[in-house]
Write a protein that holds these residues in place. Sequence first.
Motif, PDB file in Angstrom:
ATOM      1  N   ALA A 173       0.825  -1.209   0.000  1.00  0.00           N
ATOM      2  CA  ALA A 173       0.000   0.000   0.000  1.00  0.00           C
ATOM      3  C   ALA A 173       0.861   1.262   0.000  1.00  0.00           C
ATOM      4  O   ALA A 173       0.517   2.260  -0.654  1.00  0.00           O
ATOM      5  CB  ALA A 173      -0.937  -0.003   1.204  1.00  0.00           C
ATOM      6  N   HIS A 174       1.987   1.226   0.729  1.00  0.00           N
ATOM      7  CA  HIS A 174       2.879   2.394   0.729  1.00  0.00           C
ATOM      8  C   HIS A 174       3.394   2.657  -0.684  1.00  0.00           C
ATOM      9  O   HIS A 174       3.441   3.809  -1.141  1.00  0.00           O
ATOM     10  CB  HIS A 174       4.074   2.155   1.659  1.00  0.00           C
ATOM     11  N   ALA A 175       3.800   1.579  -1.376  1.00  0.00           N
ATOM     12  CA  ALA A 175       4.348   1.737  -2.725  1.00  0.00           C
ATOM     13  C   ALA A 175       3.275   2.194  -3.705  1.00  0.00           C
ATOM     14  O   ALA A 175       3.523   3.051  -4.566  1.00  0.00           O
ATOM     15  CB  ALA A 175       4.962   0.416  -3.181  1.00  0.00           C
ATOM     16  N   VAL A 176       2.083   1.626  -3.595  1.00  0.00           N
ATOM     17  CA  VAL A 176       0.989   1.985  -4.503  1.00  0.00           C
ATOM     18  C   VAL A 176       0.666   3.468  -4.389  1.00  0.00           C
ATOM     19  O   VAL A 176       0.568   4.190  -5.394  1.00  0.00           O
ATOM     20  CB  VAL A 176      -0.257   1.123  -4.214  1.00  0.00           C
ATOM     21  N   GLU A 177       0.502   3.948  -3.173  1.00  0.00           N
ATOM     22  CA  GLU A 177       0.133   5.362  -3.009  1.00  0.00           C
ATOM     23  C   GLU A 177       1.255   6.306  -3.442  1.00  0.00           C
ATOM     24  O   GLU A 177       0.994   7.428  -3.870  1.00  0.00           O
ATOM     25  CB  GLU A 177      -0.284   5.635  -1.560  1.00  0.00           C
ATOM     26  N   ALA A 178       2.511   5.834  -3.326  1.00  0.00           N
ATOM     27  CA  ALA A 178       3.625   6.684  -3.745  1.00  0.00           C
ATOM     28  C   ALA A 178       3.579   6.985  -5.237  1.00  0.00           C
ATOM     29  O   ALA A 178       4.043   8.031  -5.686  1.00  0.00           O
ATOM     30  CB  ALA A 178       4.951   6.019  -3.388  1.00  0.00           C
ATOM     31  N   LEU A 179       3.002   6.084  -6.023  1.00  0.00           N
ATOM     32  CA  LEU A 179       3.009   6.246  -7.473  1.00  0.00           C
ATOM     33  C   LEU A 179       2.011   7.292  -7.970  1.00  0.00           C
ATOM     34  O   LEU A 179       2.142   7.788  -9.091  1.00  0.00           O
ATOM     35  CB  LEU A 179       2.743   4.899  -8.148  1.00  0.00           C
ATOM     36  N   TYR A 180       0.999   7.602  -7.176  1.00  0.00           N
ATOM     37  CA  TYR A 180       0.076   8.659  -7.610  1.00  0.00           C
ATOM     38  C   TYR A 180       0.042   9.829  -6.628  1.00  0.00           C
ATOM     39  O   TYR A 180      -0.855  10.667  -6.678  1.00  0.00           O
ATOM     40  CB  TYR A 180      -1.332   8.119  -7.856  1.00  0.00           C
ATOM     41  N   ALA A 181       1.026   9.899  -5.753  1.00  0.00           N
ATOM     42  CA  ALA A 181       1.092  11.006  -4.801  1.00  0.00           C
ATOM     43  C   ALA A 181       1.356  12.329  -5.521  1.00  0.00           C
ATOM     44  O   ALA A 181       1.974  12.363  -6.587  1.00  0.00           O
ATOM     45  CB  ALA A 181       2.187  10.750  -3.770  1.00  0.00           C
ATOM     46  N   GLU A 182       0.889  13.411  -4.942  1.00  0.00           N
ATOM     47  CA  GLU A 182       1.096  14.742  -5.531  1.00  0.00           C
ATOM     48  C   GLU A 182       2.574  15.057  -5.708  1.00  0.00           C
ATOM     49  O   GLU A 182       2.978  15.676  -6.680  1.00  0.00           O
ATOM     50  CB  GLU A 182       0.468  15.815  -4.626  1.00  0.00           C
ATOM     51  N   GLY A 274      -4.518   8.392 -11.691  1.00  0.00           N
ATOM     52  CA  GLY A 274      -4.629   7.102 -11.024  1.00  0.00           C
ATOM     53  C   GLY A 274      -4.591   5.952 -12.011  1.00  0.00           C
ATOM     54  O   GLY A 274      -3.975   4.912 -11.751  1.00  0.00           O
ATOM     55  N   GLU A 275      -5.244   6.129 -13.154  1.00  0.00           N
ATOM     56  CA  GLU A 275      -5.251   5.076 -14.171  1.00  0.00           C
ATOM     57  C   GLU A 275      -3.835   4.792 -14.662  1.00  0.00           C
ATOM     58  O   GLU A 275      -3.438   3.632 -14.823  1.00  0.00           O
ATOM     59  CB  GLU A 275      -6.135   5.501 -15.343  1.00  0.00           C
ATOM     60  N   LYS A 276      -3.056   5.847 -14.861  1.00  0.00           N
ATOM     61  CA  LYS A 276      -1.672   5.672 -15.305  1.00  0.00           C
ATOM     62  C   LYS A 276      -0.869   4.891 -14.270  1.00  0.00           C
ATOM     63  O   LYS A 276      -0.106   3.977 -14.614  1.00  0.00           O
ATOM     64  CB  LYS A 276      -1.032   7.035 -15.559  1.00  0.00           C
ATOM     65  N   ALA A 277      -1.044   5.234 -12.996  1.00  0.00           N
ATOM     66  CA  ALA A 277      -0.330   4.519 -11.935  1.00  0.00           C
ATOM     67  C   ALA A 277      -0.742   3.058 -11.888  1.00  0.00           C
ATOM     68  O   ALA A 277       0.089   2.164 -11.709  1.00  0.00           O
ATOM     69  CB  ALA A 277      -0.585   5.201 -10.588  1.00  0.00           C
ATOM     70  N   MET A 278      -2.050   2.783 -12.053  1.00  0.00           N
ATOM     71  CA  MET A 278      -2.521   1.401 -11.998  1.00  0.00           C
ATOM     72  C   MET A 278      -1.950   0.569 -13.146  1.00  0.00           C
ATOM     73  O   MET A 278      -1.662  -0.616 -12.974  1.00  0.00           O
ATOM     74  CB  MET A 278      -4.053   1.351 -12.027  1.00  0.00           C
ATOM     75  N   LYS A 279      -1.769   1.175 -14.307  1.00  0.00           N
ATOM     76  CA  LYS A 279      -1.167   0.452 -15.431  1.00  0.00           C
ATOM     77  C   LYS A 279       0.265   0.055 -15.095  1.00  0.00           C
ATOM     78  O   LYS A 279       0.707  -1.059 -15.409  1.00  0.00           O
ATOM     79  CB  LYS A 279      -1.194   1.312 -16.690  1.00  0.00           C
ATOM     80  N   ARG A 280       0.995   0.950 -14.462  1.00  0.00           N
ATOM     81  CA  ARG A 280       2.379   0.650 -14.100  1.00  0.00           C
ATOM     82  C   ARG A 280       2.438  -0.446 -13.039  1.00  0.00           C
ATOM     83  O   ARG A 280       3.308  -1.321 -13.081  1.00  0.00           O
ATOM     84  CB  ARG A 280       3.072   1.920 -13.600  1.00  0.00           C
ATOM     85  N   ILE A 281       1.499  -0.404 -12.108  1.00  0.00           N
ATOM     86  CA  ILE A 281       1.446  -1.429 -11.061  1.00  0.00           C
ATOM     87  C   ILE A 281       1.080  -2.777 -11.664  1.00  0.00           C
ATOM     88  O   ILE A 281       1.680  -3.808 -11.331  1.00  0.00           O
ATOM     89  CB  ILE A 281       0.443  -1.019  -9.967  1.00  0.00           C
ATOM     90  N   ALA A 282       0.099  -2.782 -12.563  1.00  0.00           N
ATOM     91  CA  ALA A 282      -0.295  -4.030 -13.221  1.00  0.00           C
ATOM     92  C   ALA A 282       0.882  -4.632 -13.975  1.00  0.00           C
ATOM     93  O   ALA A 282       1.101  -5.853 -13.939  1.00  0.00           O
ATOM     94  CB  ALA A 282      -1.469  -3.776 -14.164  1.00  0.00           C
TER      95      ALA A 282
END
Length: 647
Positions: A173-182, A274-282
């Motif tokens: 969760a820490h890593a996920v939120e870091a990818l779309y943080a301001e 957020g969509e861009k971050a989710m693609k990178r996570i996927a």
Amino acid sequence: MRTFVHTSHPSRVVFGSGRIGQLAEEVRRLGGGRVLLLSGPSLAKAAARVRDALGGLVVAEFDGAAMHTPVEVTERALAVVRQAGADCLVSVGGGSSTGLSKALAVRTGLPQVVVPTTYAGSEVTPVLGETHGGRKTTRSSAGILPETVVYDVDFTVSMPLALSVASAVNALAHAVEALYAEDANPVTDRQALAAVALIGRALPRLADDPADRDARSDLLEAAWLAGTCLAAVGMGLHHKLCHTLGGTFGLPHAQTHTVMLPHVMAYTAAAPAGEKAMKRIASALGVPDAAGGVYDLVASLGGPLSLRELGMAEEDLARAAALATATPYPHPRRPSADSLAGLLADAWHGRRPSPTTGRDATASQLAALRGQVVDSFAAAPDARARELLGGLVRHLHDFVAEHQLTHAEWDRAIDFLTLTGQTCDTQRQEFVLLSDTLGISSAVDVLAGARTPDTTPSAVLGPFYTEGPPETAHGQDISGGLPGTPLWVEATITDTAGEPVPGAIVDVWQSNEDGFYDVQLPDLDGPVLRGRLRTGPDGRLTFWSILPSAYPIPGDGPVGQLLTSTGRHLYRAPHLHFMITAPGHHRLVTQLFVAGGEHLDSDTVFGVKDALVVDFAPAHGPGPDGRALQGPWRRLEHTFRIAPTTH
């Protein structure tokens, strides 16, 4: 252009197996001699190992650390600090022990050494979350950050699988939120994606063998990376919801993160960032849909999937949504109480997140298709071919998806490539020209040069090289009598040690003063402005030619039309081509550019390198070989260094 600010937090990290043996040294390094050992009720064995490692440095212990760092617990521990006269805090455990240590440190200024037994990651953050009166609040300051963290893999091996899963997803969760943080930046992006990939690979291995030390090490490394991300960027909606659910409703910390993360990811994907971050996570997880992939991972490992099983009452969901939106954290999708109520309802029931928009559903189909195509090359016998074809497919499919390519656009691209092929013949290579003008040839060239850094820089071959140029004697004129400023060339070929290379074959070619190569001038009788020379025993060769001029690449084909239609010019900076081959040495293809020539800073094939811009020095009078010359001429002297094949 991306702009960002990155702050590195100065924690010392000691990582590996058996590193607990260094603990006493780390305490003394901070000036400590009277340690208060902090732990929790279930950490007796771990605390005993730490106590043994510290020996006589321990003057007091407090084993009452609790979830969400209640202020009343901190006050009891503070009394022990004062009574014992402690000058250093050592905590062992998960987020509860670390939280207590931080709470004491910010109140006393004492240095901290943390020995994590879970994957919480909070040990490398300057963030403290405390609970008081049923509310959890967070604050951040330099005085909260532990000075030293000792990551000893041995302390995590006995962690039960269920807790390991929840704790690892907490780190995720820490890593996920870091990818779309301001305030995300390239450093945290890379750390976050590395953490995501490590967790995605290690958790299934841990399910097969909970004592797998390599998997444990990967998860601990991921926890460190993810926690470092959290320290550098702000928290978002996921952490806000989890703090609300934990601090107000008493839900267990890591398990709450595990349940909530897939649902917050699906919610976040509805926003463009957020969509861009989710693609990178996927992509990092190797799944078509990030939210669904995380949910499936947790389910496959037997982790918690619903707030209901954690003890959350359904009637409290609306209140939780209202509290989370009262003071929201920054997030790509602005939350409302109604939208969060729906998110929380899905999490309470444990529903598998589905793509939130039609575009997300399409993205899942595209990702599945891409995977099928990549897998179709799995049986290719050549490993490098498999790697290159797989990478090519992934990048091409991602390009199509990212730019939402239409049938008409793809048909036009096919027509362009078809015309490019039809333009090629034995004397013109339009595909090489396309590669050159897109900078691909220069990119490959940069990589090649990096493998032989002590040699003369290479440059693009270009589309006008022809096999078998005429044999040329030293001192011969290759210009064929064409008009232009005479040019005397004296070149020396050496190896990287500076020793001459005799017998090297050197092909040279160039354009005329109007910018045309001989293959572009059908009225010329035979090849001109090109030749093949061989170095003598001293590695030298000489020849006459004419000063090269700036010239346009062919504009009558599809590549020229592409550049013209997009506002790019067609011109190359003036240069002379060389191809040098010698037995026992790597081939060198390069160019020498005329210092002061046109378009040096905007060469249309991006071929100019500073080290290849040289003086074509003005001269007057007879040539070096006694040739009588009327008017000025130019002189080029240059040494080329080529690499032995054993380099």
